[in-house]
Design an enzyme around this catalytic site. Structure first.
Site, mmCIF file in Angstrom:
data_model
loop_
_atom_site.group_PDB
_atom_site.id
_atom_site.type_symbol
_atom_site.label_atom_id
_atom_site.label_comp_id
_atom_site.label_asym_id
_atom_site.label_seq_id
_atom_site.Cartn_x
_atom_site.Cartn_y
_atom_site.Cartn_z
ATOM 1 N N ASP A 38 0.275 -1.485 -0.047
ATOM 2 C CA ASP A 38 0.303 -0.379 0.209
ATOM 3 C C ASP A 38 0.925 1.252 0.079
ATOM 4 O O ASP A 38 1.843 1.068 0.685
ATOM 5 C CB ASP A 38 -1.148 0.247 1.191
ATOM 6 C CG ASP A 38 -1.740 1.045 1.488
ATOM 7 O OD1 ASP A 38 -2.104 1.678 0.017
ATOM 8 O OD2 ASP A 38 -2.458 1.491 2.327
ATOM 9 N N ARG A 42 -0.264 8.198 -2.455
ATOM 10 C CA ARG A 42 0.602 8.452 -2.228
ATOM 11 C C ARG A 42 2.517 9.311 -1.879
ATOM 12 O O ARG A 42 2.501 10.461 -2.098
ATOM 13 C CB ARG A 42 0.499 8.410 -0.321
ATOM 14 C CG ARG A 42 -1.242 8.786 -0.091
ATOM 15 C CD ARG A 42 -1.583 8.012 1.078
ATOM 16 N NE ARG A 42 -1.355 6.486 1.358
ATOM 17 C CZ ARG A 42 -1.254 5.733 1.998
ATOM 18 N NH1 ARG A 42 -0.756 5.869 3.396
ATOM 19 N NH2 ARG A 42 -1.670 4.540 2.077
ATOM 20 N N HIS A 55 2.172 3.390 -9.180
ATOM 21 C CA HIS A 55 2.307 1.655 -9.197
ATOM 22 C C HIS A 55 3.178 1.256 -10.679
ATOM 23 O O HIS A 55 3.962 0.443 -9.980
ATOM 24 C CB HIS A 55 0.635 1.544 -9.357
ATOM 25 C CG HIS A 55 0.235 1.656 -9.219
ATOM 26 N ND1 HIS A 55 -0.719 1.462 -7.565
ATOM 27 C CD2 HIS A 55 -1.222 2.890 -9.740
ATOM 28 C CE1 HIS A 55 -1.577 1.755 -7.438
ATOM 29 N NE2 HIS A 55 -2.142 2.744 -8.991
ATOM 30 N N SER A 83 -7.615 -5.488 -5.270
ATOM 31 C CA SER A 83 -9.276 -6.036 -4.201
ATOM 32 C C SER A 83 -10.260 -5.950 -5.069
ATOM 33 O O SER A 83 -11.004 -5.294 -5.951
ATOM 34 C CB SER A 83 -9.069 -5.003 -2.552
ATOM 35 O OG SER A 83 -9.472 -4.098 -2.904
ATOM 36 N N GLU A 85 -12.628 -4.291 -3.909
ATOM 37 C CA GLU A 85 -13.103 -3.638 -3.615
ATOM 38 C C GLU A 85 -12.477 -2.184 -4.703
ATOM 39 O O GLU A 85 -12.489 -1.367 -5.149
ATOM 40 C CB GLU A 85 -13.023 -2.273 -2.023
ATOM 41 C CG GLU A 85 -13.661 -3.368 -1.306
ATOM 42 C CD GLU A 85 -13.182 -4.938 -1.069
ATOM 43 O OE1 GLU A 85 -12.311 -5.166 -0.980
ATOM 44 O OE2 GLU A 85 -14.339 -5.531 -0.869
ATOM 45 N N LEU A 149 10.380 -20.997 -3.515
ATOM 46 C CA LEU A 149 8.956 -20.038 -2.448
ATOM 47 C C LEU A 149 7.826 -19.949 -3.459
ATOM 48 O O LEU A 149 7.682 -19.672 -4.620
ATOM 49 C CB LEU A 149 9.482 -18.593 -2.992
ATOM 50 C CG LEU A 149 8.369 -17.433 -2.107
ATOM 51 C CD1 LEU A 149 8.538 -17.240 -0.985
ATOM 52 C CD2 LEU A 149 8.686 -16.183 -2.670
ATOM 53 N N ARG A 206 2.116 -5.155 6.649
ATOM 54 C CA ARG A 206 1.070 -3.490 5.845
ATOM 55 C C ARG A 206 1.869 -2.256 5.686
ATOM 56 O O ARG A 206 2.621 -2.005 6.686
ATOM 57 C CB ARG A 206 -0.328 -3.163 6.178
ATOM 58 C CG ARG A 206 -0.571 -2.103 5.135
ATOM 59 C CD ARG A 206 -2.589 -1.866 5.062
ATOM 60 N NE ARG A 206 -2.691 -0.722 4.337
ATOM 61 C CZ ARG A 206 -3.960 -1.232 4.040
ATOM 62 N NH1 ARG A 206 -5.425 -2.138 4.355
ATOM 63 N NH2 ARG A 206 -4.564 -0.345 3.054
HETATM 64 C C1 IPE Z 1 -5.583 -2.340 0.394
HETATM 65 O O1 IPE Z 1 -5.370 -1.029 -0.600
HETATM 66 C C2 IPE Z 1 -5.596 -3.333 -1.900
HETATM 67 C C3 IPE Z 1 -4.629 -3.478 -2.281
HETATM 68 C C4 IPE Z 1 -3.284 -3.252 -1.364
HETATM 69 C C5 IPE Z 1 -4.414 -3.970 -3.589
HETATM 70 P P1 IPE Z 1 -5.999 -0.034 -0.860
HETATM 71 O O2 IPE Z 1 -5.605 1.018 -0.359
HETATM 72 O O3 IPE Z 1 -7.309 -0.488 -1.270
HETATM 73 O O4 IPE Z 1 -6.853 -0.265 0.971
HETATM 74 P P2 IPE Z 1 -7.730 1.337 1.952
HETATM 75 O O5 IPE Z 1 -8.773 1.329 0.344
HETATM 76 O O6 IPE Z 1 -6.579 2.049 2.442
HETATM 77 O O7 IPE Z 1 -8.394 0.064 2.900
HETATM 78 C C1 IPE Z 2 -2.011 0.208 -3.416
HETATM 79 O O1 IPE Z 2 -1.370 1.762 -3.465
HETATM 80 C C2 IPE Z 2 -1.925 -0.625 -4.739
HETATM 81 C C3 IPE Z 2 -2.853 -0.617 -5.188
HETATM 82 C C4 IPE Z 2 -4.156 -0.780 -3.778
HETATM 83 C C5 IPE Z 2 -3.445 -1.370 -6.404
HETATM 84 P P1 IPE Z 2 -2.877 2.760 -3.480
HETATM 85 O O2 IPE Z 2 -2.942 2.909 -4.520
HETATM 86 O O3 IPE Z 2 -3.779 2.252 -2.391
HETATM 87 O O4 IPE Z 2 -1.676 3.461 -2.792
HETATM 88 P P2 IPE Z 2 -2.060 5.043 -1.969
HETATM 89 O O5 IPE Z 2 -2.781 4.026 -0.754
HETATM 90 O O6 IPE Z 2 -3.891 5.802 -2.483
HETATM 91 O O7 IPE Z 2 -1.719 5.972 -1.916
HETATM 92 MG MG MG Z 3 -4.103 2.785 -0.576
#
Ligand code: IPE
Ligand code: IPE
Ligand code: MG
Length: 264
Positions: A38, A42, A55, A83, A85, A149, A206
């Protein structure tokens, strides 16, 4: 954006950075590590870049962390890549992430194969791009015989929907008379998860400072040790994984048990 993968980089040895993992007794190394990768958005926005650049930068982190996991002796690494979501993001970002997941697999599968990594996919088919599914299946087939792995790419994965799928399968068994509801156990549910042969998660990591599971590995992480690191995923490297593992190794895992040991 080009649909073709950029040129694959030359294959690297696992220890190309020259770093060596901390020495830990075998039993202190978690068998199964789950990572919520995650903080990409940002990381990018802080530098005045758009989210997708974050990404892109996360690809190198993943490769480095897989190498570090192999070096220290982790056997199962499950990474949250998309995810159930994440469909709620902008169509542009979703489109980018679909294409990007496909390309990362295509670009990196030979490297992972050379490290004896077995690639697996955990997630749902509905909605997931067909081209992403074929790339996942191709990587899975190509590395099926590897003995190092196991890297589970969790793409279109959600912990609750995984349980819904398991319950549906069990309900179908009940309807067909194959199983008596009174005989359903934890084991019966575990057998219907996407990766039934995987051990429970020992260490749940995380990045980015958020302290929540966001629906990752709900069943499997019931007794996982949680480690939350502030590092954003594009800055995350093998030594962050090793730090988390050292933290894990210091924890006292009790699994509900207790030892009476009054000290004076
Ligand atoms: C969780 O991160 C999903 C992945 C890292 C693929 P998100 O950034 O989507 O989760 P929330 O929205 O902070 O809960
Ligand atoms: C995690 O980084 C990657 C995915 C969820 C695919 P984010 O895209 O959630 O980055 P932030 O959390 O918004 O910084
Ligand atoms: Mg995120």
């Amino acid at each position: 954006m080009s649909r073709e993968p950029r040129h694959a980089e030359p294959l690297r040895p696992i220890d190309w950075t020259g770093e060596q993992p901390p020495e830990l007794r075998r039993e202190l190394v978690p068998q199964h590590v789950a990572i919520v990768m995650d903080g990409n958005g940002r990381w990018a926005n802080r530098q005045g870049l758009t989210r997708v650049e974050g990404h892109r930068a996360g690809e190198a982190s993943l490769l480095d962390v897989v190498a570090g996991a192999v070096q220290i002796g982790v056997q199962h690494l499950s990474v949250y890549a998309f995810s159930t979501e994440n469909w709620s993001r902008s169509p542009d970002e979703v489109r980018f992430l679909m294409g990007f997941n496909r390309e990362v697999l295509r670009r990196r599968r030979d490297q992972l194969d050379a490290w004896n990594v077995r690639i697996r996919w955990a997630g749902r088919r509905p909605r997931l791009w067909r081209s992403v599914i074929s790339e996942l299946e191709e990587a899975q087939a190509r590395t099926a015989g590897n003995t190092g792995l196991t890297l589970t790419m969790c793409v279109n994965y959600g912990g609750r929907i995984e349980l819904v799928d398991a319950v549906r399968a069990l309900a179908a068994d009940v309807t067909a008379g194959r199983i008596d509801p009174a005989r359903i156990t934890e084991r019966s549910i575990a057998k219907h998860l996407y990766e039934p042969d995987q051990p429970d998660v020992d260490l749940f990591v995380r990045s980015s400072g958020e302290q929540r599971t966001s629906n990752f590995m709900l069943w499997q992480s019931a007794y996982a040790e949680m480690v939350f690191l502030n590092t954003l995923w594009p800055d995350f490297r093998r030594r962050h994984l090793w730090d988390a593992i050292e933290d894990y190794a210091r924890r006292d895992r009790r699994f509900g048990g207790a030892v009476d040991a009054p000290s004076a």
